[in-house]
Design a protein around this motif. Structure first.
Motif, PDB file in Angstrom:
ATOM      1  N   HIS A 177       0.841  -1.196   0.000  1.00 39.85           N
ATOM      2  CA  HIS A 177       0.000   0.000   0.000  1.00 39.85           C
ATOM      3  C   HIS A 177       0.881   1.253   0.000  1.00 39.85           C
ATOM      4  O   HIS A 177       0.674   2.175  -0.795  1.00 39.85           O
ATOM      5  CB  HIS A 177      -0.939  -0.029   1.222  1.00 39.85           C
ATOM      6  CG  HIS A 177      -1.885   1.141   1.282  1.00 39.85           C
ATOM      7  ND1 HIS A 177      -2.383   1.640   2.463  1.00 39.85           N
ATOM      8  CD2 HIS A 177      -2.414   1.919   0.303  1.00 39.85           C
ATOM      9  CE1 HIS A 177      -3.170   2.673   2.201  1.00 39.85           C
ATOM     10  NE2 HIS A 177      -3.214   2.855   0.899  1.00 39.85           N
ATOM     11  N   ASP A 178       1.882   1.266   0.869  1.00 45.89           N
ATOM     12  CA  ASP A 178       2.812   2.411   0.905  1.00 45.89           C
ATOM     13  C   ASP A 178       3.512   2.581  -0.437  1.00 45.89           C
ATOM     14  O   ASP A 178       3.700   3.704  -0.919  1.00 45.89           O
ATOM     15  CB  ASP A 178       3.851   2.228   2.016  1.00 45.89           C
ATOM     16  CG  ASP A 178       3.235   2.412   3.397  1.00 45.89           C
ATOM     17  OD1 ASP A 178       2.108   2.957   3.484  1.00 45.89           O
ATOM     18  OD2 ASP A 178       3.867   1.999   4.391  1.00 45.89           O
ATOM     19  N   ALA A 179       3.902   1.452  -1.037  1.00 44.85           N
ATOM     20  CA  ALA A 179       4.599   1.511  -2.330  1.00 44.85           C
ATOM     21  C   ALA A 179       3.674   2.086  -3.398  1.00 44.85           C
ATOM     22  O   ALA A 179       4.073   2.951  -4.193  1.00 44.85           O
ATOM     23  CB  ALA A 179       5.079   0.112  -2.729  1.00 44.85           C
ATOM     24  N   ARG A 180       2.427   1.638  -3.423  1.00 48.59           N
ATOM     25  CA  ARG A 180       1.468   2.142  -4.412  1.00 48.59           C
ATOM     26  C   ARG A 180       1.222   3.631  -4.223  1.00 48.59           C
ATOM     27  O   ARG A 180       1.130   4.400  -5.184  1.00 48.59           O
ATOM     28  CB  ARG A 180       0.149   1.354  -4.318  1.00 48.59           C
ATOM     29  CG  ARG A 180       0.214  -0.043  -4.930  1.00 48.59           C
ATOM     30  CD  ARG A 180      -1.134  -0.751  -4.943  1.00 48.59           C
ATOM     31  NE  ARG A 180      -1.559  -1.306  -3.658  1.00 48.59           N
ATOM     32  CZ  ARG A 180      -2.534  -0.821  -2.903  1.00 48.59           C
ATOM     33  NH1 ARG A 180      -3.211   0.247  -3.276  1.00 48.59           N
ATOM     34  NH2 ARG A 180      -2.854  -1.413  -1.753  1.00 48.59           N
ATOM     35  N   LYS A 181       1.110   4.042  -2.946  1.00 47.39           N
ATOM     36  CA  LYS A 181       0.894   5.469  -2.669  1.00 47.39           C
ATOM     37  C   LYS A 181       2.067   6.309  -3.175  1.00 47.39           C
ATOM     38  O   LYS A 181       1.881   7.368  -3.776  1.00 47.39           O
ATOM     39  CB  LYS A 181       0.691   5.694  -1.167  1.00 47.39           C
ATOM     40  CG  LYS A 181      -0.715   5.374  -0.692  1.00 47.39           C
ATOM     41  CD  LYS A 181      -1.000   5.891   0.706  1.00 47.39           C
ATOM     42  CE  LYS A 181      -0.232   5.135   1.754  1.00 47.39           C
ATOM     43  NZ  LYS A 181      -0.682   5.445   3.134  1.00 47.39           N
ATOM     44  N   GLN A 193      -2.176  11.551 -14.356  1.00 44.21           N
ATOM     45  CA  GLN A 193      -3.306  11.415 -13.441  1.00 44.21           C
ATOM     46  C   GLN A 193      -3.677   9.944 -13.280  1.00 44.21           C
ATOM     47  O   GLN A 193      -3.390   9.135 -14.156  1.00 44.21           O
ATOM     48  CB  GLN A 193      -4.512  12.206 -13.963  1.00 44.21           C
ATOM     49  CG  GLN A 193      -4.305  13.717 -13.942  1.00 44.21           C
ATOM     50  CD  GLN A 193      -3.781  14.232 -12.602  1.00 44.21           C
ATOM     51  OE1 GLN A 193      -4.331  13.896 -11.555  1.00 44.21           O
ATOM     52  NE2 GLN A 193      -2.700  15.011 -12.622  1.00 44.21           N
ATOM     53  N   ALA A 194      -4.315   9.655 -12.159  1.00 39.61           N
ATOM     54  CA  ALA A 194      -4.651   8.263 -11.841  1.00 39.61           C
ATOM     55  C   ALA A 194      -5.425   7.594 -12.974  1.00 39.61           C
ATOM     56  O   ALA A 194      -5.150   6.462 -13.340  1.00 39.61           O
ATOM     57  CB  ALA A 194      -5.461   8.203 -10.554  1.00 39.61           C
ATOM     58  N   GLU A 195      -6.372   8.354 -13.563  1.00 38.74           N
ATOM     59  CA  GLU A 195      -7.232   7.754 -14.592  1.00 38.74           C
ATOM     60  C   GLU A 195      -6.404   7.330 -15.817  1.00 38.74           C
ATOM     61  O   GLU A 195      -6.671   6.314 -16.426  1.00 38.74           O
ATOM     62  CB  GLU A 195      -8.327   8.731 -15.057  1.00 38.74           C
ATOM     63  CG  GLU A 195      -9.175   9.332 -13.942  1.00 38.74           C
ATOM     64  CD  GLU A 195      -8.460  10.441 -13.196  1.00 38.74           C
ATOM     65  OE1 GLU A 195      -8.007  11.392 -13.830  1.00 38.74           O
ATOM     66  OE2 GLU A 195      -8.333  10.338 -11.962  1.00 38.74           O
ATOM     67  N   GLU A 196      -5.419   8.175 -16.141  1.00 34.78           N
ATOM     68  CA  GLU A 196      -4.566   7.870 -17.294  1.00 34.78           C
ATOM     69  C   GLU A 196      -3.878   6.530 -17.131  1.00 34.78           C
ATOM     70  O   GLU A 196      -3.689   5.794 -18.089  1.00 34.78           O
ATOM     71  CB  GLU A 196      -3.455   8.914 -17.399  1.00 34.78           C
ATOM     72  CG  GLU A 196      -3.789  10.141 -18.182  1.00 34.78           C
ATOM     73  CD  GLU A 196      -2.579  11.071 -18.169  1.00 34.78           C
ATOM     74  OE1 GLU A 196      -1.694  10.852 -18.989  1.00 34.78           O
ATOM     75  OE2 GLU A 196      -2.536  11.973 -17.315  1.00 34.78           O
ATOM     76  N   CYS A 197      -3.493   6.239 -15.903  1.00 35.35           N
ATOM     77  CA  CYS A 197      -2.716   5.025 -15.649  1.00 35.35           C
ATOM     78  C   CYS A 197      -3.504   3.785 -16.030  1.00 35.35           C
ATOM     79  O   CYS A 197      -2.943   2.766 -16.394  1.00 35.35           O
ATOM     80  CB  CYS A 197      -2.332   4.936 -14.183  1.00 35.35           C
ATOM     81  SG  CYS A 197      -1.400   6.352 -13.636  1.00 35.35           S
ATOM     82  N   ALA A 198      -4.810   3.882 -15.911  1.00 34.24           N
ATOM     83  CA  ALA A 198      -5.619   2.686 -16.130  1.00 34.24           C
ATOM     84  C   ALA A 198      -6.282   2.670 -17.502  1.00 34.24           C
ATOM     85  O   ALA A 198      -6.910   1.700 -17.865  1.00 34.24           O
ATOM     86  CB  ALA A 198      -6.680   2.592 -15.046  1.00 34.24           C
TER      87      ALA A 198
ATOM     88  N   ASN B  19      -5.834   4.328  -2.756  1.00 31.00           N
ATOM     89  CA  ASN B  19      -6.327   5.430  -1.922  1.00 31.00           C
ATOM     90  C   ASN B  19      -5.410   5.607  -0.725  1.00 31.00           C
ATOM     91  O   ASN B  19      -4.732   4.665  -0.319  1.00 31.00           O
ATOM     92  CB  ASN B  19      -7.730   5.104  -1.412  1.00 31.00           C
ATOM     93  CG  ASN B  19      -8.749   5.204  -2.526  1.00 31.00           C
ATOM     94  OD1 ASN B  19      -9.107   6.288  -2.945  1.00 31.00           O
ATOM     95  ND2 ASN B  19      -9.194   4.062  -3.006  1.00 31.00           N
ATOM     96  N   ASP B  20      -5.435   6.832  -0.159  1.00 33.92           N
ATOM     97  CA  ASP B  20      -4.586   7.071   1.012  1.00 33.92           C
ATOM     98  C   ASP B  20      -4.972   6.160   2.157  1.00 33.92           C
ATOM     99  O   ASP B  20      -4.119   5.593   2.826  1.00 33.92           O
ATOM    100  CB  ASP B  20      -4.696   8.533   1.457  1.00 33.92           C
ATOM    101  CG  ASP B  20      -3.863   9.427   0.557  1.00 33.92           C
ATOM    102  OD1 ASP B  20      -3.035   8.875  -0.208  1.00 33.92           O
ATOM    103  OD2 ASP B  20      -4.049  10.652   0.598  1.00 33.92           O
ATOM    104  N   VAL B  52     -14.629  -1.767   1.598  1.00 33.48           N
ATOM    105  CA  VAL B  52     -14.495  -3.210   1.367  1.00 33.48           C
ATOM    106  C   VAL B  52     -14.416  -3.455  -0.136  1.00 33.48           C
ATOM    107  O   VAL B  52     -13.548  -4.188  -0.617  1.00 33.48           O
ATOM    108  CB  VAL B  52     -15.695  -3.982   1.954  1.00 33.48           C
ATOM    109  CG1 VAL B  52     -15.622  -5.460   1.594  1.00 33.48           C
ATOM    110  CG2 VAL B  52     -15.759  -3.803   3.467  1.00 33.48           C
ATOM    111  N   GLU B  53     -15.328  -2.786  -0.852  1.00 32.14           N
ATOM    112  CA  GLU B  53     -15.346  -2.938  -2.307  1.00 32.14           C
ATOM    113  C   GLU B  53     -13.995  -2.541  -2.907  1.00 32.14           C
ATOM    114  O   GLU B  53     -13.450  -3.232  -3.770  1.00 32.14           O
ATOM    115  CB  GLU B  53     -16.456  -2.045  -2.870  1.00 32.14           C
ATOM    116  CG  GLU B  53     -16.884  -2.412  -4.264  1.00 32.14           C
ATOM    117  CD  GLU B  53     -18.270  -1.846  -4.577  1.00 32.14           C
ATOM    118  OE1 GLU B  53     -18.641  -0.802  -4.003  1.00 32.14           O
ATOM    119  OE2 GLU B  53     -18.974  -2.461  -5.393  1.00 32.14           O
ATOM    120  N   ARG B  54     -13.444  -1.448  -2.405  1.00 32.99           N
ATOM    121  CA  ARG B  54     -12.148  -0.986  -2.938  1.00 32.99           C
ATOM    122  C   ARG B  54     -11.037  -1.970  -2.602  1.00 32.99           C
ATOM    123  O   ARG B  54     -10.164  -2.242  -3.421  1.00 32.99           O
ATOM    124  CB  ARG B  54     -11.827   0.413  -2.394  1.00 32.99           C
ATOM    125  CG  ARG B  54     -12.735   1.493  -2.979  1.00 32.99           C
ATOM    126  CD  ARG B  54     -12.125   2.872  -2.814  1.00 32.99           C
ATOM    127  NE  ARG B  54     -11.942   3.219  -1.408  1.00 32.99           N
ATOM    128  CZ  ARG B  54     -12.822   3.924  -0.700  1.00 32.99           C
ATOM    129  NH1 ARG B  54     -13.908   4.376  -1.275  1.00 32.99           N
ATOM    130  NH2 ARG B  54     -12.599   4.194   0.556  1.00 32.99           N
TER     131      ARG B  54
END
Ligand SMILES: [Zn+2]
Lengths: 203, 74
Positions: A177-181, A193-198, B19-20, B52-54
């Motif tokens: 999670h930390d790595a993704r953030k 932007q986040a949307e572009e990534c996907a 998400n954070d 939960v969904e996320r």
């Protein structure tokens, strides 16, 4: 059978006789549910199911205080049993696979990989994004974060990664999670932007 | 340590879903029964359970457990 949530809790915490009878009923229900949940899976036989239910019951009793009554008690108990049983199946499937093998080889590519065929312009931009990611993975992540991310992307279960690292599933989740953030915010700083990534990956 | 192109693509998908604040697997397990019951009743997910969904979109193991749990409720 047919107990309401409160009755389950009262009986499971109650006198020996109530407790025994509730445990027998719970065992039957969880066994039946687990059989349904894991139907058609390899290595799931009666003895596996019974062992899993036995382990699960201990865990359920251990966590009774955490049940908040927001679902049916048996659904909650079944969810715990499923975690126990699938955890055991994953463990036996992966027990002879070392972390190094997974990190070195590309034999364990998960099912998620989706190839798309974008136009040349799009492909060029996409390649730039991928190159940026490769760079950020090197510059912004720790060795441990890289290790865990790659092992996970190659399908190794978090419990197994944790076992190799002497850690636990929650800690492994936190690492990724930390790595993704970190990657997300570095990409944003670089103008993505986040949307572009996907975008080119249909979900 | 070499990430393949497919792995980077998959990682990008995960990063885009990041998400954070996220539930970890333990927190997901505590809420997944309620989430599954609502899901099967066709109700829209109540607040507090979107997390939960996320988590299920990101975590393969919890997703697999959720799919198995759904089979017991249908
Ligand atoms: Zn999870």
């Amino acid at each position: 059978m047919g107990r309401e949530n409160k009755q389950w809790l009262r009986d499971l915490r109650g006198a020996v006789e109530d407790r025994e009878s509730a445990l027998t009923d719970l065992r039957d229900i969880v066994l039946r549910n687990l059989r349904k949940a894991l139907a058609g899976r390899a290595h799931v036989d009666d003895s596996f199911l019974e062992d899993s239910v036995q382990d699960a019951l201990l865990r359920i009793l251990d966590r009774l205080d955490q049940f908040q009554g927001r679902s049916q008690f048996v659904t909650w108990a079944t969810a715990i049993a499923i975690r126990v049983a699938l955890g055991e199946l994953r463990r036996s499937r992966w027990k002879d696979v070392s972390l190094d093998t997974v990190l070195e080889g590309t034999d364990h590519v998960p099912d998620r990989a989706i190839e798309t065929a974008p136009g040349p312009e799009e492909r060029f931009e996409r390649q730039a994004l991928i190159d940026k990611m490769l760079e950020l993975i090197e510059t912004d992540l720790t060795e441990r974060q890289r290790t865990v991310l790659l092992a996970e992307l190659r399908g190794m279960p978090q419990d197994e990664i944790a076992r190799h690292l002497g850690s636990n599933r929650n800690a492994v989740y936190k690492l990724t999670h930390d790595a993704r953030k970190k990657l997300k915010s570095a990409l944003q700083k670089a103008g993505y932007q986040a949307e572009e990534c996907a975008t080119t990956l249909p979900h | 340590m070499i990430f393949t192109k497919e792995e980077i693509e998959n990682l990008l998908r995960l990063v885009s879903l990041t998400n954070d604040a996220e539930l970890n697997c333990e927190e997901c397990l505590a809420l997944v029964a309620e989430f599954a019951e609502q899901h099967l009743a066709g109700k829209s997910v109540s607040s507090g359970l979107e997390a939960v969904e996320r988590h299920l979109d990101i975590c393969d193991e919890c997703r697999e457990e959720f799919e198995a749990l759904k089979k017991t409720l249908s």
